[in-house]
Motif scaffolding. Sequence first.
Motif, short mmCIF file in Angstrom:
data_model
loop_
_atom_site.label_atom_id
_atom_site.label_comp_id
_atom_site.label_asym_id
_atom_site.label_seq_id
_atom_site.Cartn_x
_atom_site.Cartn_y
_atom_site.Cartn_z
N GLY A 69 1.12 -1.13 -0.24
CA GLY A 69 -0.07 0.33 0.17
C GLY A 69 0.63 0.76 -0.05
N LYS A 71 0.72 6.11 -0.71
CA LYS A 71 -0.04 6.88 -0.67
C LYS A 71 1.27 8.35 -1.16
CE LYS A 71 -0.11 8.63 3.61
NZ LYS A 71 -1.64 9.48 4.85
N CYS A 82 -4.56 6.10 -0.86
CA CYS A 82 -3.62 4.57 0.13
C CYS A 82 -4.30 4.04 -1.16
CB CYS A 82 -4.23 4.03 0.29
SG CYS A 82 -3.14 3.10 1.31
N HIS A 83 -3.40 3.47 -2.28
CA HIS A 83 -3.57 2.40 -3.50
C HIS A 83 -2.44 1.08 -3.13
CE1 HIS A 83 -5.25 5.08 -5.86
NE2 HIS A 83 -4.40 6.56 -5.51
N SER A 84 -3.11 -0.25 -3.19
CA SER A 84 -2.37 -1.38 -3.85
C SER A 84 -1.31 -1.54 -5.10
CB SER A 84 -3.34 -2.60 -3.36
OG SER A 84 -2.92 -3.52 -3.82
N ARG A 107 4.12 4.25 2.92
CA ARG A 107 3.29 2.86 2.82
C ARG A 107 2.19 3.42 3.39
NH1 ARG A 107 6.95 -1.94 3.74
NH2 ARG A 107 4.94 -3.06 3.05
#
Length: 108
Positions: A69, A71, A82-84, A107
């Motif tokens: 994760g 950002k 937040c992105h995976s 993270r």
Amino acid sequence: MRTALRTRAALTATTVTLFLGLAGLPGQASASTTAAPMGNAPTCVTVWENVGTITKTGYARNDCDYTMGLKIVWAHGTDGSCHSVRPGGTISSKVPRGVRTFDGANRC
């Protein structure tokens, strides 16, 4: 008369050289800068910023061997979502130009 023409030509050449030198300074439209890893992301995450005329965009690319994760982090305002991010994947966050400064990736 010849001295005046030589002086004028020299001043014109100096002005052109100065202009060309300043045209390549960072912070101009569409300038792209690569930054050292910032934020709390591991060193296998590459971060950089692209500055345009109206906005600036922060990027983070996951060069690690695992999904995580991430950002984008901005000073003086809200961070990116937040992105995976899978290995090789890139995220971005765009903000208006101004007092906001790019602080890298965290993270999440």
